[in-house]
Design a protein around this motif. Structure first.
Motif, mmCIF file in Angstrom:
data_model
loop_
_atom_site.group_PDB
_atom_site.id
_atom_site.type_symbol
_atom_site.label_atom_id
_atom_site.label_comp_id
_atom_site.label_asym_id
_atom_site.label_seq_id
_atom_site.Cartn_x
_atom_site.Cartn_y
_atom_site.Cartn_z
ATOM 1 N N GLY B 122 0.801 -1.221 0.000
ATOM 2 C CA GLY B 122 0.000 0.000 0.000
ATOM 3 C C GLY B 122 0.835 1.273 0.000
ATOM 4 O O GLY B 122 0.335 2.348 -0.294
ATOM 5 N N LYS B 123 2.106 1.176 0.356
ATOM 6 C CA LYS B 123 2.952 2.367 0.433
ATOM 7 C C LYS B 123 3.672 2.654 -0.874
ATOM 8 O O LYS B 123 4.325 3.669 -1.019
ATOM 9 N N GLN B 124 3.610 1.686 -1.809
ATOM 10 C CA GLN B 124 4.399 1.851 -3.029
ATOM 11 C C GLN B 124 3.519 2.127 -4.235
ATOM 12 O O GLN B 124 2.573 1.385 -4.502
ATOM 13 N N VAL B 125 3.862 3.174 -4.964
ATOM 14 C CA VAL B 125 3.047 3.599 -6.098
ATOM 15 C C VAL B 125 2.885 2.462 -7.114
ATOM 16 O O VAL B 125 1.819 2.254 -7.661
#
Lengths: 244, 200
Positions: B122-125
Motif C-alpha cells: 500500500g505504500k508503493q506507487v
C-alpha cells in the motif's frame, strides 16, 4: 460549470465517485489521478475548481500533496474510515465523505460547494484572470509537522523571513513554510501585500496603526499586535500606495 | 494449574484479532463499483468478505485452528485486496500440503498479511509482491510472509499487530515457538513464524 479532479489510488473507487457525480451536470470530472504526484501535475495544468481527494495513498498522502501546491482549489476529502475526519475538519476542508459514499452526503457536500462559490463571487466582484498571481480570496495549504490548515490569503497578516523559510502569521498560528520571501513577493497580489523591509511582507488590509519612525521610516502595528518597521526606501512607495 | 489455565485463556481472549475497518469499508466500496462492472465478481467478493468477517468473529472463541482454515481466509482476504489494488498486487503461494493440518492461532497469518499490505504494498506507487510460504523446518512448522518494501516503515508504525503475534505464540506454544521480522534481499521484508510440529 465546475471543473473537478478525482484523486484516489483505486480505479474502482474513482469510477464509483464518477458514477455518483453523473447526477450533477454542473460538475464535470475533467481528470483523474492515482497518486499525489499525478495529482499535483494535473491540478497545476488544469487549475480545477474542486478536487475529491483520498487521504491514504501510496507514496505521499493527500495532506502531503496539498502542502506542495501553491494554490488550493476547493477540497472534498474521501476516506474509507473516519480516523482522519477530525483532522480534515481541523484543516477546514470544504467537506469530507466516507466511502462507500452515501448519495445524500454527496448532495450536502455539493450544496456546501455552491454556497461557497456564491459567497466568493459576491466578495470577489470581478474574476481574477492572472493565474500566476495569488489573490486575497485564494487559499493556500500550510503544513507544519502534524498540523495543517487551509488559509485564505486575506487572513494572513504577515510573512516573515526565517532563513530559507517564511513564517506565516494568521489567527493565533505562525507555522513555517519552505518558501523564500522573494519567491512569495513575486506571487502575491501587490494591491494587498507589501514588502515592508528585507524581512517582512505585510497585508495592507490588516494594519491596525501607522506611526512615524526613525530616519523617515514608518512603524506599522498589525491587527495581531506585531510591530513591523517600513524601511526608508519602502516608505516612499508605501505612502504613494496609501494615498491612492 | 487450573488458575494458570484460566489466566492463559483470558489473556488469549483479550488479544483479539480485529479486521482493520479501513479494509472493510474499502472492500465494500470496491464491491459497490463492481456491481455494475462485473456482477459475477461482485457476488464472489461478498462471499469472501462474509468468510473473513465470520472468521474474525469466531477467532475470539477459538484458541487454535487447522492451518488450512486460516489459509482459506487469507486467500479470500487477498482476493478482495486484489480488487482494490488490481495490477499493483501480485500474490505467490508456496504451500507444503502436509502442513495444512498443523494448528495455528486463528487470524495470526491474516494479521501478518494485512500488515504486509498496509506497510508494504500500500505504500508503493507501483505496488509489489506478497509471498506466503508454509513448510516444515526440522521439528517446526515454518510460516513466511514476504512483501516488497522496507522494514523501517513497518517497525515504526505498527507495534500492535507484531507484539500481539508474539504474545499469542508464547501463550499457546511457549518458548519453543518463535516470531521474527526482518529485511531480506534489500527490498523484501520477511515475517517468520516457527511453531513446534504437532503429530496427530
Amino acid at each position: 460549470m465546475l471543473k473537478a479532479i478525482i484523486i484516489d489510488d483505486e480505479r474502482l473507487a474513482r469510477n464509483e465517485l464518477k458514477k455518483l457525480l453523473m447526477d450533477y451536470p454542473e460538475i464535470e470530472v475533467v481528470a483523474e489521478a492515482a497518486n499525489a504526484g499525478e495529482g499535483i501535475e494535473k491540478i497545476e495544468n488544469i487549475n480545477p475548481d474542486l478536487i475529491f481527494l483520498d487521504i491514504q495513498m501510496p507514496g505521499k498522502t493527500g495532506f502531503d500533496m496539498l502542502s506542495e501546491l501553491d494554490r488550493i482549489p476547493n477540497v472534498i476529502f474521501t476516506t474509507a474510515y473516519d480516523e482522519y475526519a477530525l483532522k480534515a475538519f481541523e484543516v477546514n476542508a470544504l467537506d469530507y465523505l466516507l466511502k462507500p459514499v452515501e448519495p445524500k452526503r454527496l448532495a450536502d457536500a455539493i450544496q456546501k460547494l455552491h454556497f461557497q462559490e456564491e459567497r466568493e463571487q459576491v466578495s470577489n466582484g470581478t474574476v481574477n484572470v492572472n493565474k500566476s498571481i495569488l489573490y486575497e480570496q485564494d487559499q493556500v495549504f500550510v503544513k507544519d509537522g502534524e498540523r495543517c490548515w487551509f488559509v485564505k490569503l486575506n487572513e494572513i497578516r504577515l510573512f516573515e523571513s526565517v532563513g530559507n523559510y517564511a513564517k506565516v502569521y494568521f489567527g493565533a498560528h505562525k507555522p513555517l513554510i519552505l518558501k523564500s520571501l522573494n519567491a512569495l513577493e513575486e506571487r502575491l497580489d501587490e494591491k494587498t501585500f507589501f514588502r515592508a523591509n528585507r524581512k517582512h511582507i505585510v497585508n495592507l488590509r490588516l494594519i491596525d496603526k501607522i506611526e512615524p519612525y526613525f530616519n523617515g521610516g514608518l512603524l506599522l502595528e498589525m491587527k495581531g499586535g506585531e510591530k513591523i518597521e517600513v524601511s526608508r526606501r519602502q516608505t516612499v512607495k508605501f505612502k504613494e500606495m496609501m494615498s491612492l | 494449574m487450573k488458575l494458570e489455565a484460566l489466566v492463559k485463556e483470558l489473556e488469549l481472549k483479550t488479544i483479539k484479532s480485529h479486521i482493520n475497518p479501513h479494509f472493510i469499508f474499502n472492500a465494500l466500496n470496491s464491491i459497490r463499483a463492481l456491481i455494475d462492472e462485473n456482477p459475477v465478481r461482485a457476488r464472489d467478493a461478498i462471499t469472501e468478505l462474509s468468510n473473513i468477517l465470520r472468521s474474525s468473529m469466531q477467532a475470539e472463541k477459538l484458541e487454535i485452528v487447522p492451518f488450512e482454515k486460516e489459509l482459506n481466509i487469507v486467500k479470500d482476504y487477498l482476493a478482495l485486496e486484489y480488487i482494490r489494488f488490481e495490477d499493483r498486487l501480485r500474490v505467490e503461494y508456496e504451500i507444503d500440503e502436509d502442513t495444512l493440518d498443523q494448528p495455528v492461532p486463528p487470524m495470526m497469518l491474516q494479521t501478518l498479511v494485512e500488515n504486509a499490505i498496509k506497510h508494504g504494498i500500500g505504500k508503493q506507487v507501483s505496488g509489489g509482491v506478497i509471498k506466503i510460504v508454509s513448510d516444515f523446518k526440522g521439528d517446526y512448522h515454518e510460516l513466511l510472509v514476504e512483501n516488497s518494501g522496507h522494514l523501517s516503515l513497518l517497525v515504526n508504525e505498527d507495534g500492535f499487530g507484531l507484539s500481539s503475534t508474539r504474545n499469542r505464540l508464547q501463550l499457546l506454544f511457549g518458548d519453543k515457538s518463535n516470531f521474527e521480522i526482518k529485511q531480506v534481499n534489500g527490498n523484501v521484508v520477511q515475517a517468520r513464524v516457527l511453531i513446534p510440529v504437532t503429530i496427530n
